[in-house]
Design an enzyme around this catalytic site. Sequence first.
Site, PDB file in Angstrom:
ATOM      1  N   SER A 117       0.802  -1.273  -0.042  1.00 51.04           N
ATOM      2  CA  SER A 117      -0.016   0.031   0.048  1.00 51.04           C
ATOM      3  C   SER A 117       0.783   1.106  -0.009  1.00 51.04           C
ATOM      4  O   SER A 117       1.922   1.432   0.539  1.00 51.04           O
ATOM      5  CB  SER A 117      -0.852  -0.192   1.306  1.00 51.04           C
ATOM      6  OG  SER A 117      -1.396   1.294   1.437  1.00 51.04           O
ATOM      7  N   TYR A 145      -2.729  -0.299  10.374  1.00 44.63           N
ATOM      8  CA  TYR A 145      -3.074  -1.176   9.191  1.00 44.63           C
ATOM      9  C   TYR A 145      -1.835  -0.666   8.501  1.00 44.63           C
ATOM     10  O   TYR A 145      -1.200  -1.917   7.737  1.00 44.63           O
ATOM     11  CB  TYR A 145      -4.142  -0.398   8.621  1.00 44.63           C
ATOM     12  CG  TYR A 145      -4.216  -0.805   6.994  1.00 44.63           C
ATOM     13  CD1 TYR A 145      -4.369  -2.260   6.589  1.00 44.63           C
ATOM     14  CD2 TYR A 145      -4.020   0.106   5.910  1.00 44.63           C
ATOM     15  CE1 TYR A 145      -4.293  -2.548   5.130  1.00 44.63           C
ATOM     16  CE2 TYR A 145      -3.965  -0.323   4.661  1.00 44.63           C
ATOM     17  CZ  TYR A 145      -4.113  -1.526   4.245  1.00 44.63           C
ATOM     18  OH  TYR A 145      -3.965  -1.948   2.872  1.00 44.63           O
ATOM     19  N   LYS A 149       1.569  -3.543   6.617  1.00 43.71           N
ATOM     20  CA  LYS A 149       1.846  -3.650   5.174  1.00 43.71           C
ATOM     21  C   LYS A 149       3.600  -3.458   5.243  1.00 43.71           C
ATOM     22  O   LYS A 149       4.173  -3.950   4.587  1.00 43.71           O
ATOM     23  CB  LYS A 149       1.170  -2.551   4.360  1.00 43.71           C
ATOM     24  CG  LYS A 149      -0.159  -2.711   4.220  1.00 43.71           C
ATOM     25  CD  LYS A 149      -0.375  -3.936   3.103  1.00 43.71           C
ATOM     26  CE  LYS A 149      -1.564  -4.662   3.624  1.00 43.71           C
ATOM     27  NZ  LYS A 149      -1.733  -5.981   2.728  1.00 43.71           N
TER      28      LYS A 149
HETATM   29  N1  LIG Z   1      -8.681  -1.193  -1.148  1.00 43.33           N
HETATM   30  C1  LIG Z   1      -7.572  -0.351  -1.040  1.00 43.33           C
HETATM   31  O1  LIG Z   1      -7.781   0.991  -1.291  1.00 43.33           O
HETATM   32  C2  LIG Z   1      -6.147  -0.925  -0.838  1.00 43.33           C
HETATM   33  C3  LIG Z   1      -5.160   0.023  -1.234  1.00 43.33           C
HETATM   34  C4  LIG Z   1      -3.787  -0.409  -0.894  1.00 43.33           C
HETATM   35  C5  LIG Z   1      -3.663  -1.832  -0.722  1.00 43.33           C
HETATM   36  N2  LIG Z   1      -4.803  -2.350  -0.552  1.00 43.33           N
HETATM   37  C6  LIG Z   1      -4.309  -3.947  -0.293  1.00 43.33           C
HETATM   38  O2  LIG Z   1      -4.891  -4.831  -1.262  1.00 43.33           O
HETATM   39  C7  LIG Z   1      -5.429  -6.045  -0.884  1.00 43.33           C
HETATM   40  C8  LIG Z   1      -6.872  -6.542  -1.185  1.00 43.33           C
HETATM   41  O3  LIG Z   1      -7.694  -5.487  -0.714  1.00 43.33           O
HETATM   42  P1  LIG Z   1      -9.276  -5.210  -1.177  1.00 43.33           P
HETATM   43  O4  LIG Z   1      -9.426  -3.881  -1.354  1.00 43.33           O
HETATM   44  O5  LIG Z   1      -9.411  -5.979  -2.287  1.00 43.33           O
HETATM   45  O6  LIG Z   1      -9.796  -5.516   0.135  1.00 43.33           O
HETATM   46  P2  LIG Z   1     -11.005  -6.959   0.417  1.00 43.33           P
HETATM   47  O7  LIG Z   1     -11.165  -6.920   2.146  1.00 43.33           O
HETATM   48  O8  LIG Z   1     -12.019  -6.722  -0.441  1.00 43.33           O
HETATM   49  O9  LIG Z   1     -10.238  -8.307   0.218  1.00 43.33           O
HETATM   50  C9  LIG Z   1      -9.305  -9.135   1.101  1.00 43.33           C
HETATM   51  C10 LIG Z   1      -9.833 -10.350   0.785  1.00 43.33           C
HETATM   52  O10 LIG Z   1      -8.798 -11.295   1.619  1.00 43.33           O
HETATM   53  C11 LIG Z   1      -9.786 -12.232   2.341  1.00 43.33           C
HETATM   54  N3  LIG Z   1      -8.969 -12.575   3.613  1.00 43.33           N
HETATM   55  C12 LIG Z   1      -8.469 -11.772   4.601  1.00 43.33           C
HETATM   56  N4  LIG Z   1      -7.948 -12.569   5.565  1.00 43.33           N
HETATM   57  C13 LIG Z   1      -7.633 -13.718   5.004  1.00 43.33           C
HETATM   58  C14 LIG Z   1      -6.863 -14.859   5.558  1.00 43.33           C
HETATM   59  N5  LIG Z   1      -6.371 -14.912   6.763  1.00 43.33           N
HETATM   60  N6  LIG Z   1      -7.117 -16.073   4.970  1.00 43.33           N
HETATM   61  C15 LIG Z   1      -7.807 -16.091   3.599  1.00 43.33           C
HETATM   62  N7  LIG Z   1      -8.559 -15.050   3.228  1.00 43.33           N
HETATM   63  C16 LIG Z   1      -8.393 -13.951   3.794  1.00 43.33           C
HETATM   64  C17 LIG Z   1     -10.894 -11.652   2.508  1.00 43.33           C
HETATM   65  O11 LIG Z   1     -11.940 -12.458   2.720  1.00 43.33           O
HETATM   66  C18 LIG Z   1     -10.898 -10.855   1.145  1.00 43.33           C
HETATM   67  O12 LIG Z   1     -11.718 -11.432   0.241  1.00 43.33           O
HETATM   68  C19 LIG Z   1      -4.998  -5.937   0.532  1.00 43.33           C
HETATM   69  O13 LIG Z   1      -4.017  -6.872   1.159  1.00 43.33           O
HETATM   70  C20 LIG Z   1      -5.043  -4.671   1.067  1.00 43.33           C
HETATM   71  O14 LIG Z   1      -4.224  -4.181   2.144  1.00 43.33           O
HETATM   72  C21 LIG Z   1      -5.945  -2.320  -0.753  1.00 43.33           C
END
Ligand SMILES: NC(=O)c1ccc[n+]([C@@H]2O[C@H](COP(=O)([O-])OP(=O)(O)OC[C@H]3O[C@@H](n4cnc5c(N)ncnc54)[C@H](O)[C@@H]3O)[C@@H](O)[C@H]2O)c1
Length: 335
Positions: A117, A145, A149
Amino acid sequence: MKVLVAGGAGFIGSTVASALVDAGHVPVVLDSLVTGRREFTEGRIFYEGDIRDGDLVDRVFAEHGDIAAVVHCAALIVVPDSVADPIGYYDANVVASLEFVRHLVRNGCTRMVFSSSASIYKTAYKPGGDLTVDESSPLDPQSPYARTKAVCEGMFADIATAEPLRILSLRYFNPIGADPQLRTGLQQRHPSHALGKMIQAWESGEPFQITGVDWPTRDGSGVRDYIHVWDLAAAHLAALERFDAILPAGAGSTAINLGTGTGTTVRELVAAFNQVADMPIKVVETEPRPGDVAGAYTQSDRAARLLGWKPQLSIADGIADSLKWVRVRDTRLTS
Ligand SMILES: NC(=O)c1ccc[n+]([C@@H]2O[C@H](COP(=O)([O-])OP(=O)(O)OC[C@H]3O[C@@H](n4cnc5c(N)ncnc54)[C@H](O)[C@@H]3O)[C@@H](O)[C@H]2O)c1
């Protein structure tokens, strides 16, 4: 190529899985559904369970010995929740990732793309109001959070130095939009980011608040680096297809920023919204809220050079796809 997508039932992971399918690859989704949606795994190879579960990860690799790489998107992502429950967040994001990587190494996995992130960067540290960051900018995560990361990236760098597993971290800025084919989108009805608030203003007729108009940006409103989630997915595809050229065997780990390279101010986002929406939103200007910051955006030369990638979709495309998703969301998701 067969690719294990951990967190592939979430917003970004499911979009990456769709991009893989469209490019002729085969995603294998592993997701606990803690925040992901079963509907987003329809028609895909899907294992329901936790990335910490070693027996399950062993079974996935036993049943799919041809998995060439892993995309690790599994995490909890809500900043205020991480402030309220840091133990839970370090456990879910750091401890679980360590366990997962242990299982990947045991199963002979050598390539992982990690969802990192842009929130790990120190912002507004340059003189003269330059709000850009690049991959060598100092890190200064501001929430538990964001720290999870940064800790994961450091942990992965150490592991990739000692093990055959190479790890490419993609540092995302602010994803918006939905799969342009509307197979998937954001799970939440009302996301808390600026675009989510604009959509709420559009639905309710209440004015949208621009919180802070005296920031050192080109128009005084805060700046973020919004990026269409489909462009993010395309960057994952490029990272997977070029993995060995970017990180040859023994090369360890590296990180690449994924943003537009220009950033979008809140006023620009409002203007783009009003271009796309059937009804313009009203706007009021207010003082900044506690904790608000001017923001930051990425210089994206490294992504262009290493991935051959540039965003193809505009902010208006991202807004239009977000609005289309809002209209179909309740028919696609059961809750
Ligand atoms: N959405 C944003 O703004 C953003 C920005 C930067 C980085 N990210 C990173 O991108 C990644 C995905 O984010 P997103 O927005 O799709 O979030 P999201 O919550 O939609 O997706 C995360 C997924 O991981 C699954 N998950 C969580 N912990 C788990 C575990 N221990 N075992 C199996 N599955 C598990 C959840 O069920 C979910 O489907 C994350 O790592 C997040 O840190 C997101």
